[in-house]
Design an enzyme around this catalytic site. Structure first.
Site, PDB file in Angstrom:
ATOM      1  N   CYS A 192      44.274   6.995 -24.094  1.00  0.00           N
ATOM      2  CA  CYS A 192      44.859   5.549 -23.516  1.00  0.00           C
ATOM      3  C   CYS A 192      45.310   5.616 -22.322  1.00  0.00           C
ATOM      4  O   CYS A 192      44.956   4.824 -21.384  1.00  0.00           O
ATOM      5  CB  CYS A 192      45.636   5.323 -24.836  1.00  0.00           C
ATOM      6  SG  CYS A 192      47.253   6.145 -25.201  1.00  0.00           S
ATOM      7  N   HIS A 221      55.884   5.099 -22.679  1.00  0.00           N
ATOM      8  CA  HIS A 221      54.694   4.906 -23.934  1.00  0.00           C
ATOM      9  C   HIS A 221      55.396   4.394 -25.317  1.00  0.00           C
ATOM     10  O   HIS A 221      56.528   5.124 -25.530  1.00  0.00           O
ATOM     11  CB  HIS A 221      54.103   6.183 -24.021  1.00  0.00           C
ATOM     12  CG  HIS A 221      52.824   6.128 -24.797  1.00  0.00           C
ATOM     13  ND1 HIS A 221      52.638   5.772 -26.021  1.00  0.00           N
ATOM     14  CD2 HIS A 221      51.237   6.373 -24.351  1.00  0.00           C
ATOM     15  CE1 HIS A 221      51.408   5.932 -26.609  1.00  0.00           C
ATOM     16  NE2 HIS A 221      50.805   6.262 -25.415  1.00  0.00           N
TER      17      HIS A 221
END
Length: 336
Positions: free
Chosen positions: A152, A179
């Site tokens: 990702c 994150h």
């Protein structure tokens, strides 16, 4: 012609990929393989804390479940070689367990009554092509059997880094991904199954420093940047919605406006551009793999040179899934 897809691993990425595929004409999921009870899988497909309720009907049936009136077979094989993908006409497998992320392991889906192609939903190593759609998907020629959709964070970093490098030339850089916490962290303090002392701490109550391979993996996507970037991660107490900061030195001096103009010119379905003062909850559910934030671009003069900082948002769940599905759809279209 309908492309039939199998999903191995019906976790966060597997379920969200299933959702997106429901809206794509000519692509159909015909089998799911997961060791979890189908009742649990159906429930988790229907209800989702971060992405919202599934827009459709889900009903458990013998041997699988029915979604919007279409039956999807569900199996529970531990070994990919034992999954009879061919019976359901599966041509491409989305390998989303995290356990078969290397080429040799992923190739098990191709054996016996297997499929023809595999897309790994994780970094796959140097012996498979690593694809970030709309950044380097043109490296595929259709003869490949196993490819990787990267991570990702790589899907967020790569289009931003490529646009910057193409316009101004990157010399060196450091990236940080801020994150969201993920399922490999503990909710409350307790032993971490991988032995990571920091991920053993409560994910929803701490900022947790972590490693990331995204910066080093960028060389697999953009070869001319191989060895030029490094980085780290800070896991923060939000369930999804992340951001990548990249600080670089460039071949030429630039202004904030020049950088933002280059990023806007490079924008596409995978790489968005915004000048709005957004926060992380605003990007939950977006389909951009990377959403450049022009409001956070910085340029600092340092002894005749410059440090440049650029920032891009991503929903570490849905942004990545959207990119994977784009890659899968393209891979199916060019398959030989």
């Amino acid at each position: 012609m309908v492309v039939k897809v199998g999903i191995n691993g019906f976790g966060r990425i597997g379920r969200l990929a299933f959702r997106r595929i429901q809206n794509i004409e000519g692509v159909e999921v015909t089998r799911i393989n997961d060791l979890t009870d189908p009742n649990m899988l159906a429930h988790l497909l229907k209800y989702d804390t971060t992405q919202g309720r599934f827009d459709g009907t889900v009903e458990v049936k013998e041997g699988g479940f029915e979604v919007n009136g279409n039956f999807i077979k569900v199996s529970a094989e531990r070994d990919p070689e034992n999954i009879d993908w061919a019976t359901d006409g599966v041509e491409i497998v989305l390998e989303a367990t995290g356990f078969f992320a290397k080429k040799e392991a992923a190739e098990k889906h191709l054996h016996a009554n297997g499929a023809k192609k595999v897309v790994i939903t994780a970094p796959g190593g140097n012996d498979v092509k690593t694809v970030v759609f709309n950044t380097n998907h043109d490296i595929l020629d259709g003869t490949e059997t196993v490819i990787s959709g990267a991570s990702c964070t790589t899907n967020c970093l790569a289009p931003m880094a490529k646009a910057l490098h193409d316009a101004f030339g990157i010399q060196k850089g450091l990236m940080t991904t801020i994150h969201a916490y993920t399922g490999d962290q503990m909710i409350l303090d307790g032993p971490h199954r991988g032995g990571d002392l920091r991920r053993a701490r409560a994910g929803a109550a701490n900022i947790v420093p972590n490693s990331t391979g995204a910066a080093k993996a960028i060389g697999l996507v953009i070869p001319e940047l191989n060895g030029k970037l490094d980085g780290a991660a800070q896991r923060v107490p939000v369930p999804t919605g992340s951001v990548t900061e990249l600080v670089v030195t460039l071949d030429k001096n630039v202004s904030v406006d020049e950088i933002n103009s280059a990023m806007k010119a490079a924008s596409n379905d995978s790489f968005g551009y915004t000048e709005d003062p957004i926060v992380s909850s605003d990007i939950v559910g977006v389909s951009y793999g990377s959403l450049f934030d022009a409001t956070q671009t910085k340029v600092m003069e340092v002894d005749g040179s410059q440090l440049v900082k650029v920032v891009s948002w991503y929903d570490n769940e849905m942004s990545y899934t959207a990119q994977l599905v784009r890659t899968l759809e393209y891979f199916a279209k060019i398959a030989k």
